[in-house]
Design a protein around this motif. Structure first.
Motif, PDB file in Angstrom:
ATOM      1  N   LEU A  35       1.668  -2.265  -9.682  1.00 56.39           N
ATOM      2  CA  LEU A  35       0.810  -3.422  -9.938  1.00 56.39           C
ATOM      3  C   LEU A  35       1.595  -4.719  -9.843  1.00 56.39           C
ATOM      4  CD1 LEU A  35      -1.896  -4.645 -10.842  1.00 56.39           C
ATOM      5  CD2 LEU A  35      -1.207  -4.228 -13.212  1.00 56.39           C
ATOM      6  N   LEU A  36       2.816  -4.736 -10.373  1.00 52.34           N
ATOM      7  CA  LEU A  36       3.634  -5.944 -10.293  1.00 52.34           C
ATOM      8  C   LEU A  36       3.948  -6.298  -8.846  1.00 52.34           C
ATOM      9  CD1 LEU A  36       6.120  -5.433 -13.278  1.00 52.34           C
ATOM     10  CD2 LEU A  36       4.200  -7.038 -13.140  1.00 52.34           C
ATOM     11  N   ARG A  37       4.203  -5.274  -8.024  1.00 53.04           N
ATOM     12  CA  ARG A  37       4.456  -5.513  -6.601  1.00 53.04           C
ATOM     13  C   ARG A  37       3.226  -6.149  -5.929  1.00 53.04           C
ATOM     14  NH1 ARG A  37       7.193  -6.181  -1.673  1.00 53.04           N
ATOM     15  NH2 ARG A  37       5.507  -6.021  -0.174  1.00 53.04           N
ATOM     16  N   ALA A  38       2.039  -5.616  -6.225  1.00 52.85           N
ATOM     17  CA  ALA A  38       0.812  -6.150  -5.630  1.00 52.85           C
ATOM     18  C   ALA A  38       0.551  -7.580  -6.110  1.00 52.85           C
ATOM     19  CB  ALA A  38      -0.368  -5.247  -5.973  1.00 52.85           C
ATOM     20  N   LEU A  39       0.741  -7.836  -7.399  1.00 50.81           N
ATOM     21  CA  LEU A  39       0.519  -9.180  -7.928  1.00 50.81           C
ATOM     22  C   LEU A  39       1.522 -10.177  -7.356  1.00 50.81           C
ATOM     23  CD1 LEU A  39      -0.260  -8.393 -11.677  1.00 50.81           C
ATOM     24  CD2 LEU A  39      -1.870  -9.059  -9.879  1.00 50.81           C
ATOM     25  N   GLN A  59       2.759 -10.062  -4.336  1.00 47.87           N
ATOM     26  CA  GLN A  59       2.290 -10.417  -2.997  1.00 47.87           C
ATOM     27  C   GLN A  59       1.105 -11.374  -3.063  1.00 47.87           C
ATOM     28  OE1 GLN A  59       1.341  -7.204  -0.332  1.00 47.87           O
ATOM     29  NE2 GLN A  59       0.379  -8.595   1.139  1.00 47.87           N
ATOM     30  N   VAL A  60       0.199 -11.151  -4.018  1.00 49.93           N
ATOM     31  CA  VAL A  60      -0.933 -12.071  -4.181  1.00 49.93           C
ATOM     32  C   VAL A  60      -0.428 -13.486  -4.428  1.00 49.93           C
ATOM     33  CG1 VAL A  60      -2.873 -12.678  -5.682  1.00 49.93           C
ATOM     34  CG2 VAL A  60      -2.549 -10.311  -4.982  1.00 49.93           C
ATOM     35  N   ARG A  61       0.580 -13.600  -5.280  1.00 44.52           N
ATOM     36  CA  ARG A  61       1.151 -14.919  -5.573  1.00 44.52           C
ATOM     37  C   ARG A  61       1.797 -15.523  -4.334  1.00 44.52           C
ATOM     38  NH1 ARG A  61       5.689 -16.253 -10.272  1.00 44.52           N
ATOM     39  NH2 ARG A  61       5.777 -18.511  -9.915  1.00 44.52           N
ATOM     40  N   GLN A  62       2.495 -14.695  -3.541  1.00 45.13           N
ATOM     41  CA  GLN A  62       3.145 -15.187  -2.328  1.00 45.13           C
ATOM     42  C   GLN A  62       2.132 -15.680  -1.293  1.00 45.13           C
ATOM     43  OE1 GLN A  62       6.626 -15.441  -1.632  1.00 45.13           O
ATOM     44  NE2 GLN A  62       6.634 -15.210  -3.853  1.00 45.13           N
ATOM     45  N   GLN A  63       0.928 -15.116  -1.317  1.00 49.17           N
ATOM     46  CA  GLN A  63      -0.083 -15.477  -0.323  1.00 49.17           C
ATOM     47  C   GLN A  63      -1.069 -16.525  -0.819  1.00 49.17           C
ATOM     48  OE1 GLN A  63      -0.149 -11.074   1.839  1.00 49.17           O
ATOM     49  NE2 GLN A  63      -2.063 -12.106   1.403  1.00 49.17           N
ATOM     50  N   VAL A  89       0.832  -1.203   0.000  1.00 46.82           N
ATOM     51  CA  VAL A  89       0.000   0.000   0.000  1.00 46.82           C
ATOM     52  C   VAL A  89       0.867   1.254   0.000  1.00 46.82           C
ATOM     53  CG1 VAL A  89      -1.711   1.314   1.292  1.00 46.82           C
ATOM     54  CG2 VAL A  89      -1.941  -1.162   1.109  1.00 46.82           C
ATOM     55  N   LEU A  90       1.959   1.263   0.774  1.00 52.54           N
ATOM     56  CA  LEU A  90       2.844   2.425   0.818  1.00 52.54           C
ATOM     57  C   LEU A  90       3.521   2.663  -0.524  1.00 52.54           C
ATOM     58  CD1 LEU A  90       4.481   1.944   4.352  1.00 52.54           C
ATOM     59  CD2 LEU A  90       2.947   3.798   3.630  1.00 52.54           C
ATOM     60  N   VAL A  91       3.903   1.587  -1.199  1.00 54.91           N
ATOM     61  CA  VAL A  91       4.494   1.726  -2.538  1.00 54.91           C
ATOM     62  C   VAL A  91       3.488   2.359  -3.490  1.00 54.91           C
ATOM     63  CG1 VAL A  91       5.314   0.438  -4.557  1.00 54.91           C
ATOM     64  CG2 VAL A  91       6.161  -0.148  -2.268  1.00 54.91           C
ATOM     65  N   ALA A  92       2.240   1.869  -3.443  1.00 51.06           N
ATOM     66  CA  ALA A  92       1.200   2.429  -4.313  1.00 51.06           C
ATOM     67  C   ALA A  92       0.914   3.880  -3.960  1.00 51.06           C
ATOM     68  CB  ALA A  92      -0.075   1.590  -4.190  1.00 51.06           C
ATOM     69  N   VAL A 142      -5.882  -2.557  -3.736  1.00 47.96           N
ATOM     70  CA  VAL A 142      -4.662  -2.070  -4.383  1.00 47.96           C
ATOM     71  C   VAL A 142      -4.513  -2.679  -5.779  1.00 47.96           C
ATOM     72  CG1 VAL A 142      -2.143  -2.058  -4.269  1.00 47.96           C
ATOM     73  CG2 VAL A 142      -3.473  -1.588  -2.219  1.00 47.96           C
ATOM     74  N   VAL A 143      -4.767  -3.987  -5.889  1.00 45.23           N
ATOM     75  CA  VAL A 143      -4.671  -4.643  -7.197  1.00 45.23           C
ATOM     76  C   VAL A 143      -5.678  -4.031  -8.172  1.00 45.23           C
ATOM     77  CG1 VAL A 143      -5.023  -6.811  -8.441  1.00 45.23           C
ATOM     78  CG2 VAL A 143      -3.774  -6.802  -6.272  1.00 45.23           C
ATOM     79  N   ALA A 144      -6.914  -3.813  -7.704  1.00 43.46           N
ATOM     80  CA  ALA A 144      -7.941  -3.223  -8.568  1.00 43.46           C
ATOM     81  C   ALA A 144      -7.558  -1.801  -8.975  1.00 43.46           C
ATOM     82  CB  ALA A 144      -9.291  -3.225  -7.847  1.00 43.46           C
ATOM     83  N   GLU A 145      -7.067  -1.012  -8.022  1.00 46.21           N
ATOM     84  CA  GLU A 145      -6.688   0.370  -8.334  1.00 46.21           C
ATOM     85  C   GLU A 145      -5.542   0.424  -9.334  1.00 46.21           C
ATOM     86  OE1 GLU A 145      -5.758   2.205  -4.664  1.00 46.21           O
ATOM     87  OE2 GLU A 145      -7.827   2.759  -4.204  1.00 46.21           O
ATOM     88  N   ASP A 146      -4.493  -0.366  -9.085  1.00 46.27           N
ATOM     89  CA  ASP A 146      -3.332  -0.324  -9.972  1.00 46.27           C
ATOM     90  C   ASP A 146      -3.670  -0.873 -11.356  1.00 46.27           C
ATOM     91  OD1 ASP A 146      -1.825   0.803  -8.003  1.00 46.27           O
ATOM     92  OD2 ASP A 146      -0.831  -1.044  -7.389  1.00 46.27           O
TER      93      ASP A 146
END
Length: 353
Positions: free
Chosen positions: A170-174, A176-180, A48-51, A195-199
């Motif tokens: 967006l790549l950062r958020a995706l 994390q999604v993959r990691q979780q 979130v901070l990166v975004a 965040v994924v939807a916004e990016d």
């Protein structure tokens, strides 16, 4: 885990009938529940901070470029970035406030804070992003203004930089999604999902703005850029609707995952002291917490002391099987099976309080 007693239901007590949806289903093999911990919260906070950092810089650049060029599409994208920045502030508040421990005023904790702030973020996308983009598009169609080619070139450069920044976020958020656990498990977190939807929307919106401005420069027709602004507005309204609908479902009391409910039901049916499971209700009280209320019929011949032992054992078994079940309520009846459908629900007047 919530500690409850197991009151017997006396003759003549009646409450509304259980719905047919209370039937239990067994889980599919190999399924397990994912529980979010403080580590994943930290990763989400970083995402979130990166975004937020990317959107703040981009919003200023888009606003300056849009005012210099008089571009409605670029101004629409500036409003979009401002809305995203405000929403990320909401999400940071959600991450902090949702982890507060339960107290006397909120005995089930503050987990639903996450859903509330996500709903505010959806409203922010709709009002600040979607409505402003529609306004810019309609104004571009009805006004006659002269644009400078140099201003549009600068605007396209700003959008190119914005596309790279939004794509990186967006790549950062995706990641994390993959990691979780991928789309199924990783997107359970409303903050990360937002965040994924916004990016993703930002990347598509910037692309539309670039196409609209480029066609405007080539053809000299403002309708292309106005159409891009209207398309950005429609995109933002759609994303806001989807995010708001998900947050609404969670706020009003969404059931736990079907596989978790199935494991609980299978565990209850496997207990030798339980004759039948009349109903099972679950409700998410947070991202990784849930309330479980079960209505069971015990085998005949158990005394009160034995019932208490059974209750403690069953609740501990449920807590081990489904870790997110932090509040467990059992309601027992010694009625014949034919009368069980009219017995009180675990969350009703007689439910394991």
């Amino acid at each position: 885990m919530g500690v409850t007693s197991l009151p017997y239901v006396g003759p003549g007590e009646r409450v509304p009938r259980f719905p047919s949806t209370a039937r239990c289903e067994y889980p599919r093999p190999g399924q397990s529940a994912e529980v979010t911990d403080e580590g994943s919260d930290h990763k989400t906070r970083v995402t979130v901070l990166v975004a937020l950092a990317a959107n703040l810089v981009i919003a200023v650049a888009k606003a300056i470029g849009g005012l210099a060029a008089g571009s409605p599409a670029l101004l629409s994208e500036a409003a979009h970035s401002v809305a995203d920045s405000l929403n990320e502030v909401f999400l940071l508040a959600a991450l902090r406030r949702s982890r507060r421990p339960a107290d006397r005023r909120h005995p089930f904790g503050y987990g639903k804070e996450r859903f509330f702030w996500s709903l505010l973020a959806a409203v922010g996308i709709f009002v600040m992003g979607g409505c402003f983009s529609f306004f810019q598009g309609f104004e571009a169609l009805t006004s006659e203004t002269e644009e400078k080619l140099s201003g549009y070139v600068a605007g396209l450069i700003v959008l190119g930089v914005a596309l790279l920044a939004e794509g990186g976020s967006l790549l950062r958020a995706l990641y994390q999604v993959r990691q979780q656990g991928g789309a199924g498990s990783g997107l359970r977190d409303p903050a990360l999902r937002t965040v994924v939807a916004e990016d993703g929307t930002a990347v598509l919106g910037v692309t539309l703005a670039i196409v609209g401005m480029a066609l405007h420069m080539v053809t000299g027709q403002a309708v292309w850029e106005a159409s891009a602004s209207l398309a950005i507005g429609a995109l933002l309204v759609y994303v806001a609707f989807r995010l708001g609908r998900d947050a609404r479902d969670q706020l009003i009391g969404e059931a736990a995952d079907p596989e978790a409910s199935g494991r609980i039901c299978a565990l209850l049916r496997a207990q030798p002291e339980i004759d039948s499971v009349e109903a099972l209700f679950t409700m998410k009280t947070g991202l990784d917490t849930a309330l479980v209320a079960a209505r069971v019929d015990l085998v005949p011949g158990l005394d009160s002391e034995r019932v208490e032992e059974v209750a403690v054992r069953i609740k501990r078994s449920i807590a081990r099987t489904v870790p997110e079940a932090d509040q467990i309520f059992l309601d027992v009846t010694d009625r014949p099976a034919g009368e069980a459908a009219e017995s009180p629900a675990a969350t009703g007047e007689r439910g394991g309080a």
